[in-house]
Motif scaffolding. Structure first.
Motif, PDB file in Angstrom:
ATOM      1  N   SER A  14       0.832  -1.206   0.000  1.00 35.74           N
ATOM      2  CA  SER A  14       0.000   0.000   0.000  1.00 35.74           C
ATOM      3  C   SER A  14       0.868   1.259   0.000  1.00 35.74           C
ATOM      4  O   SER A  14       0.533   2.234  -0.677  1.00 35.74           O
ATOM      5  CB  SER A  14      -0.959  -0.001   1.179  1.00 35.74           C
ATOM      6  N   CYS A  17       2.033   1.669  -3.512  1.00 38.31           N
ATOM      7  CA  CYS A  17       0.954   2.223  -4.343  1.00 38.31           C
ATOM      8  C   CYS A  17       0.806   3.722  -4.125  1.00 38.31           C
ATOM      9  O   CYS A  17       0.631   4.486  -5.086  1.00 38.31           O
ATOM     10  CB  CYS A  17      -0.370   1.533  -4.042  1.00 38.31           C
ATOM     11  N   LEU A  18       0.869   4.162  -2.876  1.00 42.18           N
ATOM     12  CA  LEU A  18       0.764   5.590  -2.581  1.00 42.18           C
ATOM     13  C   LEU A  18       1.923   6.371  -3.188  1.00 42.18           C
ATOM     14  O   LEU A  18       1.732   7.445  -3.775  1.00 42.18           O
ATOM     15  CB  LEU A  18       0.706   5.819  -1.070  1.00 42.18           C
ATOM     16  N   THR A  19       3.126   5.827  -3.077  1.00 44.88           N
ATOM     17  CA  THR A  19       4.306   6.508  -3.613  1.00 44.88           C
ATOM     18  C   THR A  19       4.254   6.604  -5.134  1.00 44.88           C
ATOM     19  O   THR A  19       4.471   7.672  -5.713  1.00 44.88           O
ATOM     20  CB  THR A  19       5.585   5.762  -3.177  1.00 44.88           C
ATOM     21  N   GLY A  21       1.601   6.328  -6.972  1.00 47.32           N
ATOM     22  CA  GLY A  21       0.454   7.172  -7.309  1.00 47.32           C
ATOM     23  C   GLY A  21       0.787   8.647  -7.230  1.00 47.32           C
ATOM     24  O   GLY A  21       0.382   9.433  -8.092  1.00 47.32           O
ATOM     25  N   LEU A  22       1.523   9.044  -6.197  1.00 49.10           N
ATOM     26  CA  LEU A  22       1.934  10.446  -6.088  1.00 49.10           C
ATOM     27  C   LEU A  22       2.893  10.837  -7.210  1.00 49.10           C
ATOM     28  O   LEU A  22       2.843  11.953  -7.718  1.00 49.10           O
ATOM     29  CB  LEU A  22       2.595  10.702  -4.731  1.00 49.10           C
ATOM     30  N   ILE A  25       0.682  11.067 -10.640  1.00 44.93           N
ATOM     31  CA  ILE A  25      -0.625  11.735 -10.640  1.00 44.93           C
ATOM     32  C   ILE A  25      -0.738  12.770 -11.759  1.00 44.93           C
ATOM     33  O   ILE A  25      -1.825  13.017 -12.268  1.00 44.93           O
ATOM     34  CB  ILE A  25      -0.928  12.354  -9.270  1.00 44.93           C
ATOM     35  N   GLY A  32      -2.383   7.646 -11.530  1.00 44.84           N
ATOM     36  CA  GLY A  32      -2.115   8.185 -10.198  1.00 44.84           C
ATOM     37  C   GLY A  32      -3.278   8.059  -9.235  1.00 44.84           C
ATOM     38  O   GLY A  32      -3.118   7.561  -8.116  1.00 44.84           O
ATOM     39  N   VAL A  33      -4.449   8.472  -9.639  1.00 40.58           N
ATOM     40  CA  VAL A  33      -5.609   8.465  -8.744  1.00 40.58           C
ATOM     41  C   VAL A  33      -6.025   7.040  -8.353  1.00 40.58           C
ATOM     42  O   VAL A  33      -6.264   6.778  -7.175  1.00 40.58           O
ATOM     43  CB  VAL A  33      -6.775   9.267  -9.363  1.00 40.58           C
ATOM     44  N   LEU A  36      -3.466   5.812  -5.852  1.00 41.22           N
ATOM     45  CA  LEU A  36      -3.628   6.490  -4.566  1.00 41.22           C
ATOM     46  C   LEU A  36      -4.825   5.940  -3.793  1.00 41.22           C
ATOM     47  O   LEU A  36      -4.743   5.715  -2.581  1.00 41.22           O
ATOM     48  CB  LEU A  36      -3.795   7.999  -4.767  1.00 41.22           C
ATOM     49  N   SER A  37      -5.926   5.723  -4.489  1.00 39.27           N
ATOM     50  CA  SER A  37      -7.110   5.209  -3.803  1.00 39.27           C
ATOM     51  C   SER A  37      -6.899   3.763  -3.338  1.00 39.27           C
ATOM     52  O   SER A  37      -7.323   3.398  -2.242  1.00 39.27           O
ATOM     53  CB  SER A  37      -8.344   5.327  -4.689  1.00 39.27           C
ATOM     54  N   ALA A  40      -4.563   3.947  -0.290  1.00 39.56           N
ATOM     55  CA  ALA A  40      -5.267   4.476   0.878  1.00 39.56           C
ATOM     56  C   ALA A  40      -6.224   3.436   1.451  1.00 39.56           C
ATOM     57  O   ALA A  40      -6.301   3.246   2.667  1.00 39.56           O
ATOM     58  CB  ALA A  40      -6.022   5.747   0.510  1.00 39.56           C
TER      59      ALA A  40
END
Length: 101
Positions: A14, A17-19, A21-22, A25, A32-33, A36-37, A40
């Protein structure tokens, strides 16, 4: 021991995925979105610290609380249940008092 490894593998995925995604984006390809989702959602579902962090953000930022509440109402039971665990205490009481019973 395997359960502990599985937990840390999911949390690590996770965060990845956040990294990513950022980092992606702003690209024209919409990666990206969704990343990020996904990141999260996984962090909220598998980490107590992640839930507390999101709960604090929802308490501070009204627009984020409204956006997540909007998503809660429009998703399936599993996603909605996980997102509802991040409601700030004030929002939980406000939602209960507004519901016609």
């Amino acid at each position: 021991m395997i359960a502990n490894f599985k937990h840390w593998a999911i949390v690590g995925f996770s965060i990845l995925c956040l990294t990513v995604g950022l980092a992606t984006i702003w690209l024209p390809i919409p990666t990206g979105v969704p990343l990020l989702s996904l990141g999260a959602f996984l962090i909220i579902a598998n980490s107590r610290t992640g839930r507390r962090w999101v709960r604090r953000l929802r308490k501070k930022l009204d627009w984020l609380d409204y956006a997540i509440s909007w998503v809660e109402e429009r998703t399936g039971n599993t996603f909605s249940r996980v997102l509802k665990t991040t409601r700030p205490l004030m929002t939980r009481h406000r939602k209960k008092s507004q519901d016609p019973a």
